[in-house]
Design an enzyme around this catalytic site. Structure first.
Site, PDB file in Angstrom:
ATOM      1  N   ILE A  30       0.810  -1.220   0.000  1.00 16.37           N
ATOM      2  CA  ILE A  30       0.000   0.000   0.000  1.00 16.37           C
ATOM      3  C   ILE A  30       0.840   1.266   0.000  1.00 16.37           C
ATOM      4  O   ILE A  30       0.316   2.361  -0.120  1.00 16.37           O
ATOM      5  CB  ILE A  30      -0.971   0.044   1.203  1.00 16.37           C
ATOM      6  N   GLN A  32       4.949   3.002  -0.948  1.00 21.59           N
ATOM      7  CA  GLN A  32       6.365   2.938  -1.249  1.00 21.59           C
ATOM      8  C   GLN A  32       6.881   4.314  -0.911  1.00 21.59           C
ATOM      9  O   GLN A  32       6.915   5.199  -1.746  1.00 21.59           O
ATOM     10  CB  GLN A  32       6.594   2.595  -2.728  1.00 21.59           C
ATOM     11  N   GLY A  33       7.171   4.506   0.344  1.00 13.87           N
ATOM     12  CA  GLY A  33       7.610   5.828   0.772  1.00 13.87           C
ATOM     13  C   GLY A  33       9.095   5.986   0.524  1.00 13.87           C
ATOM     14  O   GLY A  33       9.740   5.145  -0.106  1.00 13.87           O
ATOM     15  N   THR A  34       9.600   7.076   1.025  1.00 14.21           N
ATOM     16  CA  THR A  34      10.998   7.395   0.899  1.00 14.21           C
ATOM     17  C   THR A  34      11.857   6.365   1.604  1.00 14.21           C
ATOM     18  O   THR A  34      12.958   6.047   1.171  1.00 14.21           O
ATOM     19  CB  THR A  34      11.260   8.745   1.587  1.00 14.21           C
ATOM     20  N   PHE A  35      11.339   5.874   2.712  1.00 17.42           N
ATOM     21  CA  PHE A  35      12.189   5.067   3.564  1.00 17.42           C
ATOM     22  C   PHE A  35      11.798   3.597   3.586  1.00 17.42           C
ATOM     23  O   PHE A  35      12.259   2.855   4.410  1.00 17.42           O
ATOM     24  CB  PHE A  35      12.199   5.642   4.986  1.00 17.42           C
ATOM     25  N   GLY A  36      10.934   3.171   2.689  1.00 19.04           N
ATOM     26  CA  GLY A  36      10.646   1.751   2.672  1.00 19.04           C
ATOM     27  C   GLY A  36       9.247   1.433   2.202  1.00 19.04           C
ATOM     28  O   GLY A  36       8.458   2.321   1.890  1.00 19.04           O
ATOM     29  N   GLU A  37       8.984   0.127   2.154  1.00 13.83           N
ATOM     30  CA  GLU A  37       7.676  -0.314   1.679  1.00 13.83           C
ATOM     31  C   GLU A  37       6.721  -0.479   2.846  1.00 13.83           C
ATOM     32  O   GLU A  37       7.136  -0.794   3.953  1.00 13.83           O
ATOM     33  CB  GLU A  37       7.819  -1.673   0.997  1.00 13.83           C
ATOM     34  N   LYS A  54       5.495  -1.568   8.117  1.00  9.15           N
ATOM     35  CA  LYS A  54       6.440  -0.673   7.440  1.00  9.15           C
ATOM     36  C   LYS A  54       7.839  -1.249   7.619  1.00  9.15           C
ATOM     37  O   LYS A  54       8.320  -1.382   8.741  1.00  9.15           O
ATOM     38  CB  LYS A  54       6.327   0.721   8.067  1.00  9.15           C
ATOM     39  N   ASP A 155       6.949  16.522   8.642  1.00 13.63           N
ATOM     40  CA  ASP A 155       6.625  16.036   7.292  1.00 13.63           C
ATOM     41  C   ASP A 155       5.120  16.007   7.076  1.00 13.63           C
ATOM     42  O   ASP A 155       4.555  15.023   6.597  1.00 13.63           O
ATOM     43  CB  ASP A 155       7.251  14.666   7.031  1.00 13.63           C
TER      44      ASP A 155
HETATM   45  N1  LIG Z   1      -1.148   2.412   9.642  1.00 16.43           N
HETATM   46  C1  LIG Z   1      -1.349   2.544   8.325  1.00 16.43           C
HETATM   47  N2  LIG Z   1      -2.507   2.144   7.770  1.00 16.43           N
HETATM   48  C2  LIG Z   1      -2.700   2.266   6.454  1.00 16.43           C
HETATM   49  N3  LIG Z   1      -1.809   2.770   5.594  1.00 16.43           N
HETATM   50  C3  LIG Z   1      -0.631   3.196   6.082  1.00 16.43           C
HETATM   51  C4  LIG Z   1      -0.325   3.098   7.461  1.00 16.43           C
HETATM   52  N4  LIG Z   1       0.917   3.603   7.660  1.00 16.43           N
HETATM   53  C5  LIG Z   1       1.356   3.990   6.433  1.00 16.43           C
HETATM   54  N5  LIG Z   1       0.437   3.741   5.477  1.00 16.43           N
HETATM   55  C6  LIG Z   1       0.537   4.027   4.023  1.00 16.43           C
HETATM   56  O1  LIG Z   1       1.882   3.897   3.609  1.00 16.43           O
HETATM   57  C7  LIG Z   1       2.382   5.142   3.125  1.00 16.43           C
HETATM   58  C8  LIG Z   1       3.849   5.303   3.509  1.00 16.43           C
HETATM   59  O2  LIG Z   1       3.987   5.218   4.926  1.00 16.43           O
HETATM   60  P1  LIG Z   1       4.794   6.305   5.753  1.00 16.43           P
HETATM   61  O3  LIG Z   1       4.710   5.958   7.190  1.00 16.43           O
HETATM   62  O4  LIG Z   1       4.304   7.645   5.337  1.00 16.43           O
HETATM   63  O5  LIG Z   1       6.269   6.049   5.269  1.00 16.43           O
HETATM   64  P2  LIG Z   1       7.283   6.846   4.359  1.00 16.43           P
HETATM   65  O6  LIG Z   1       8.279   7.422   5.319  1.00 16.43           O
HETATM   66  O7  LIG Z   1       7.845   5.774   3.529  1.00 16.43           O
HETATM   67  O8  LIG Z   1       6.523   7.903   3.610  1.00 16.43           O
HETATM   68  C9  LIG Z   1       1.458   6.195   3.726  1.00 16.43           C
HETATM   69  O9  LIG Z   1       1.410   7.359   2.919  1.00 16.43           O
HETATM   70  C10 LIG Z   1       0.128   5.467   3.742  1.00 16.43           C
HETATM   71  O10 LIG Z   1      -0.465   5.498   2.463  1.00 16.43           O
HETATM   72 MG   LIG Z   2       5.128   9.243   4.312  1.00 20.26          MG
END
Ligand SMILES: Nc1ncnc2c1ncn2[C@@H]1O[C@H](COP(=O)(O)OP(=O)(O)O)[C@@H](O)[C@H]1O
Ligand SMILES: [Mg+2]
Length: 380
Positions: A30, A32-37, A54, A155
């Site tokens: 769901i 693919q952020g900067t720091f991981g899947e 995460k 952020d």
């Molecule tokens: N608890 C959660 N429930 C549902 N989706 C999540 C949750 N945590 C993160 N996500 C999804 O994953 C994405 C990336 O997670 P995030 O914590 O923002 O990491 P990154 O540092 O990679 O951006 C989020 O934008 C969101 O769409």
């Molecule tokens: Mg994020």
């Protein structure tokens, strides 16, 4: 112990406080952020329970568990609030020969059905004024809580705001968050200013301020608020210079008259700052927002001078939240939507009219620390 014995010892070691990730079954990717899947997963021991996992990126780590992930975990462990994402636990894969005896670690969160960027990118999702008030009220409640606990998020953006199917908003992604305190013995703080995704970055960071505080998150809250109506980010600069120009065109010229002391910021003289720009926040956003209270609150959030920007307490007391229509639950509206909406799964967002003033990049920027190739330093 010879090496075979050592390997067997590692394989069989039972970590009492760190469950194996096999207790969860991945369902879908769901994020693919900067720091991981990030994955959606089911708890095998409790099949109706979903979590978000995460992955902690360990590549390039020479010194064991990454300090940035440790900081995120410590902050998440401190923060327990209805409007902050809940960290359930950290789990790990078993170390074995196949992964060269290196475990993968996951942060495990309560699953939230949507993120705000995903919702805003779907034209079928329509927020009423009362629902927008509920979103903003919960977002500001979350900020009030974290700021009272001396944590800066750093952020703020729509993709880092989660919404459950019941309409409960959770601030997420504390990957860049840090603790702050009032300056010790009169010494100003020297935090990195290379934080916050460019389009949501406040003018003080763009001008090199290192002694910043909660107002950096309030600027982001203002950008998100406007986006509830425009449906896409309101200032989409492709460089720091361009971002400052967009900010000046919307919020008026950046001058010592409206922002005493700005002339002392490190980059004030080296950045091009458009002169004689009038402040147009209300005029430009009125066609979208219509509600005068909404325009007035936005005007108080997108204030150039961070010391005059509304804080979360002031914002929560604004008439916007205390006049009809009152904030109302999102659960009925969300009940019409059966699919999860995430930024990662959404097509690129449609241009809004706000964009016609700007030349725009095709893709959304991520957090600066990683996005700009010139930015090599890690964020501590
Ligand atoms: N608890 C959660 N429930 C549902 N989706 C999540 C949750 N945590 C993160 N996500 C999804 O994953 C994405 C990336 O997670 P995030 O914590 O923002 O990491 P990154 O540092 O990679 O951006 C989020 O934008 C969101 O769409
Ligand atoms: Mg994020």
């Amino acid at each position: 112990m010879n090496s075979k014995e050592k390997e067997r010892y590692i394989e069989n070691f039972a970590f009492p406080f760190c469950d194996e990730s096999t207790k969860y079954e991945k369902v879908a990717k769901i994020g693919q952020g900067t720091f991981g899947e990030v994955f959606k997963a089911r708890d095998k021991g409790n099949p109706n329970k979903y979590v978000a996992m995460k992955r902690v990126i360990m590549e390039n780590e020479k010194e064991g568990f990454p300090i940035t992930a440790l900081r995120e975990i410590r902050i998440l462990q401190l923060l327990k609030h209805e409007n902050v994402v809940n960290l359930i636990q950290i789990c790990r894969t078993k170390a074995s020969a196949s992964n060269k005896y290196r475990s993968t670690f996951y942060l495990v969160f309560d699953f939230c059905e949507h993120d705000l960027a995903g919702l805003l990118s779907n034209v079928n999702v329509k927020f009423s004024l009362g629902e927008i008030k509920k979103v903003m009220q919960q977002l500001l409640n979350g900020l009030y809580y974290i700021h009272s606990n001396k944590i800066l998020h750093r952020d703020m953006k729509a993709a880092n705001v989660l919404i459950t199917k019941n309409g409960v908003l959770k601030l997420a992604d504390f990957g860049l968050a840090r603790a702050f305190s009032a300056n010790k013995n009169g010494e100003p703080n020297r935090f990195t200013n290379r934080v916050v995704t460019l389009w949501y970055r406040p003018p003080e960071l763009l001008l090199g301020e290192r002694n910043y505080g909660p107002p950096v998150d309030m600027w982001g809250a203002g950008c998100i608020m406007a986006e509830m109506w425009t449906r896409s980010p309101i200032m989409q600069g492709s460089s720091e210079q361009q971002q400052l120009i967009f900010i000046s065109q919307l919020c008026g010229s950046i001058t010592p008259a409206v922002w005493p002391g700005v002339e002392n910021l490190e980059l004030y003289k080296s950045m091009e700052l458009p002169q004689a720009q009038k402040r147009k926040v209300k005029d430009r956003l009125k066609p979208y927002m219509k509600d005068p209270y909404a325009c007035d609150l936005l005007d108080k959030l997108l204030v150039l001078d961070p010391s005059r920007r509304a804080d979360s307490d002031t914002a929560l007391n604004h008439d916007f939240f205390w006049t009809d229509p009152m904030p109302c639950s999102l659960s009925n509206m969300l009940a019409n939507h059966h699919q999860s909406m995430f930024e990662f799964l959404a097509p690129p967002r449609r241009p809004s009219h706000m964009r016609t003033h700007h030349s725009l990049p095709g893709t959304r920027p991520t957090t600066s620390a990683v996005q700009d190739s010139s930015y090599q330093d890690r964020v501590f």
